[in-house]
Every structure is written in C-alpha cells, then in structure tokens.
Design a protein around this motif. Structure first.
Motif: not given
Length: 413
Positions: A50-56, A233-234, A337-348, A352-356
């Motif tokens: 998750s930390w890797g996904a946040i920093i990537a 995560a389980f 306008r927000y396609k890339s940002s939205a996918q990045g947000l969902i991944t984060l 990132g947050v959910g799996m952590l």
C-alpha cells in the motif's frame, strides 16, 4: 507493431508478473513459518504494498514522465530490486526483513505503471492490442506458482519445515535482475511531460477528481471500494498461510487457479454489463467475496477440499466484477477532463488507503484468534471478512441508485 516489438513487450509483461507471483503469494506462509511473525507484523509487511502504491505516482509523475525514458527507469528499478530481494532472502528476522521489503515495494509498484507506459507507447490501437500483451503477465504469475508447487516443492509441508520458502526471494531476485538488464533493450519510451512544466501534486495522485464525490452515487461507490478492500486484504495476507497450515497439497500451484479465473472472467464483463448493468455486476462481485470466505471457513484439506478450490476459483468474479467494473464506471463518470485523475484517485483509495486498513484489520483478527500454541481458528478468521463483504454488499445495494446505466454499458462494450 512488428513481431520483435510484440515479443519484447510480451516477455517484459511475463517477467514483471512472474517476479511478483514468485514471492508475494507465499509471503504470508514465509512470514509465519520462517520468521515467526505475528499477525500484526505480517500486516505491516503486507502494508508495504500500500505504501508503494501511495508513493508510486510521485516516482512516475516526478521522474519517469519528466526526465528519463520509461524503459531505462524500469531497468534501474528492477536491478536495485534484485539487490533488495537478495537481502530479503538472507533476512532471518522480521525487523531485518521489513526495511528491505518496504524499499522493494516502493520501487516495484511504479514498475506496474511503467510496463504499461512502455507498451502503450508502441500501440496504434491499445484497446485491441494491450490485452494480448497483458495476458502474458497473468501467464507469468501462474507459471511462478506452478514452479513453486510442482517443480521445486518449496511449499510442501517438508519444504516449509525446512525453510525452503526463502528460495522464492532468490528466484524473484534473479528474474528481477534479468528483467532489469532486458529493459534496456525495450523500445524507447521518452518522457511525455516537459521537465520545465509546473508540477501539481493534485495531478499526480488524482485530487482533482475529488469533485466527483459531489455525486452521491459516485461517493457511495468510492466508500464501498475502500471498504471492500478490507476483505480483499484478508485473501492476500492469509490465503497462502491458511492453505499451507491446514496441509493442502501444492497450495501455491492451486492458488494459480485464481489467476486463470481472473483472465477468463475478464472476458465475461462486457456481456454481464450489457445484460445486467453496472450495479448488478458490481453486486455480484461483492457477493462473491462473502461466498468465497464462507467456503474457506467451512472447507478443509480432506473431503471438503472442493470448497477451497471453488473459493480460489471465485477470484475472477471477486476481482474483475468489482475492480474492473469499478474502473469502467469511474471512467464513464469522470469525463475527458478528469479521466486520469479519477483512475489515480481510485487506485490511491483502494490499493493505498483501503488495502492498508485491510492488512491491519486482517493482522489484528488473526492475532485475536491465534492460540498460545500458535494454532489459528481459521473459521473465525474467514467468517469476519465474509461478514464485512456482506455488509458492504447491503450498503451498496440499498444506497446506490445510479440511473446512467445505458451510458456505462455503451462504454464497456
């Protein structure tokens, strides 16, 4: 795309996911048996993903997209990763192992975006060409699992007892070094953004897409996506350890069934979308998580082993019907306008947050149901995430009521 380029890209994908599948599937078993890690310690190790996904996004956005060719950065990251893998192979204690795995995941997670970038840069029609390249990644993951179980027998009861699972890191390190060197032969993928262009942190992690949360239905999906990562995560943290602990034969090889299922159900998503729409598709994915863990809770390595196999095979429904469907939904709601940002947000939010959060909860639950002699009450460990998945299912079923079904269906086909 010529044959040589196709071969190079396919080989790149095969090696990329062979590396990940070489050690990540058996990580929980290695931590519990070789390093005698507690549930919370295992959670911290798995949380490095998750930390890797946040920093990537920062590594890719600040370096790869601005200053250096993607294939060269890919090569350097995998060569350094090979060195870290060797240190993980030699580690004999969780406290020694942790800094190396954290460093490794911070370097590895950006490579997932880099291999896509190198591939897309060579494609005239990515929608038709990419799947034929990406499928070699799934094959690489499967082959790694089959080698561990059926060729080297590192995950056999005798192999685990002898500590042979540490060899997975050596195998991953050797292949990582090979991919690192091979990366310098890949097609050139120069930076896409000028090094003088102003950097916006919000663009890197998708903060601009937060505006989408004003839509009630998207907000419900967003929250559900984070919550469903807790039961996910389980699976990552405990499934391999669970199968080895109850003495299922060739557990790593059998878990490769999940990757085969993932590839097959990916093909079913457009059909399911067109017939049932987004909400029903994603609800099936959520329900599959609950069903899978019930099967794990009541299955065994003997006469009920078929329940475990079905649970593993449900991975395609669990993952594709929720996460891939969610990516399609997000794409349809975001607009150009927000396609890339939205996918990045969902991944984060998810990886990132959910799996952590999920890894921490999984570690806490495992410790709670572990006896003084080390025996784990696996029934309770699986019933709890089944209940969480069922609760998220009900939350989404009751509150989500998006009427833009036809638009999403059209984009999915």
């Amino acid at each position: 795309m010529n044959t040589t380029t196709r071969f190079k890209l396919s080989t790149m994908m095969f090696l990329e996911f062979f590396i990940w599948g070489s050690w990540f599937v058996t990580l929980g078993t290695f931590l519990g048996n070789n390093l005698k890690a507690t549930g919370s310690e295992s959670a911290s190790v798995f949380g490095t993903q998750s930390w890797g996904a946040i920093i990537a996004p920062f590594i890719v956005g600040l370096i790869a997209d601005r200053y250096f060719n993607a294939e060269k950065i890919l090569g350097v990251l995998h060569i350094v990763g090979a060195i870290l893998m060797y240190q993980m192979y030699n580690a004999t204690d969780v406290s020694v192992f942790y800094p190396y795995v954290l460093g490794y995941m911070i370097l590895f997670m950006p490579t997932l975006a880099l291999v896509n970038s190198v591939s897309f840069n060579q494609m005239q029609d990515p929608e038709k060409e990419f799947s034929k390249i990406r499928v070699w990644g799934t094959i690489g993951w499967i082959i790694a699992g089959l080698l561990i179980s059926f060729v080297f027998h590192w995950d056999s009861p005798e192999g685990i007892e002898s500590g042979l699972l540490r060899s997975t890191f050596l195998m991953a390190g050797i292949v990582s070094l090979a991919l690192g060197l091979f990366s310098f032969t890949l097609p050139k993928t120069p930076p896409k953004v000028s090094s003088t262009e102003k950097i916006k942190v919000g663009d890197l992690i998708g903060l601009d897409a937060l505006k989408l949360l004003k839509d009630k239905n998207f907000a419900i999906f967003f929250i559900s996506a984070i919550l469903i990562c807790i039961p996910l995560a389980f699976y990552y943290q405990n499934a391999g350890l669970f199968l080895a602990d109850i003495k299922v034969s060739n557990p790593t090889g059998k878990m490769a069934i999940g990757q085969i299922s993932e590839a097959l159900f990916l093909l079913a998503i457009p059909v399911f979308f067109s017939k049932y729409g987004f909400k029903k598709t994603i609800l099936v994915g959520m329900l599959a998580w609950a069903l899978r863990y019930v099967l794990f809770a009541f299955g065994n390595a003997g006469d009920l082993s078929f329940m475990l196999i079905i649970g593993i095979a449900l991975h395609g429904v669990c993952y594709d019907f929720f996460f891939v469907s969610g990516q399609i939904y997000t794409n349809s709601k975001a607009g150009e306008r927000y396609k890339s940002s939205a996918q990045g947000l969902i991944t984060l939010a998810t990886y990132g947050v959910g799996m952590l959060i999920g890894f921490e909860v999984a570690g806490m639950i495992t410790d709670t149901y572990k006896a003084a002699n080390g025996a784990v009450d696996w029934k309770m460990v699986w019933i709890i995430p089944a209940g969480i998945a069922a609760a998220v299912f009900l939350l989404f079923a009751v509150l989500f009521n998006d009427k833009t079904k036809s638009e999403i269906e059209a984009k999915a086909l």
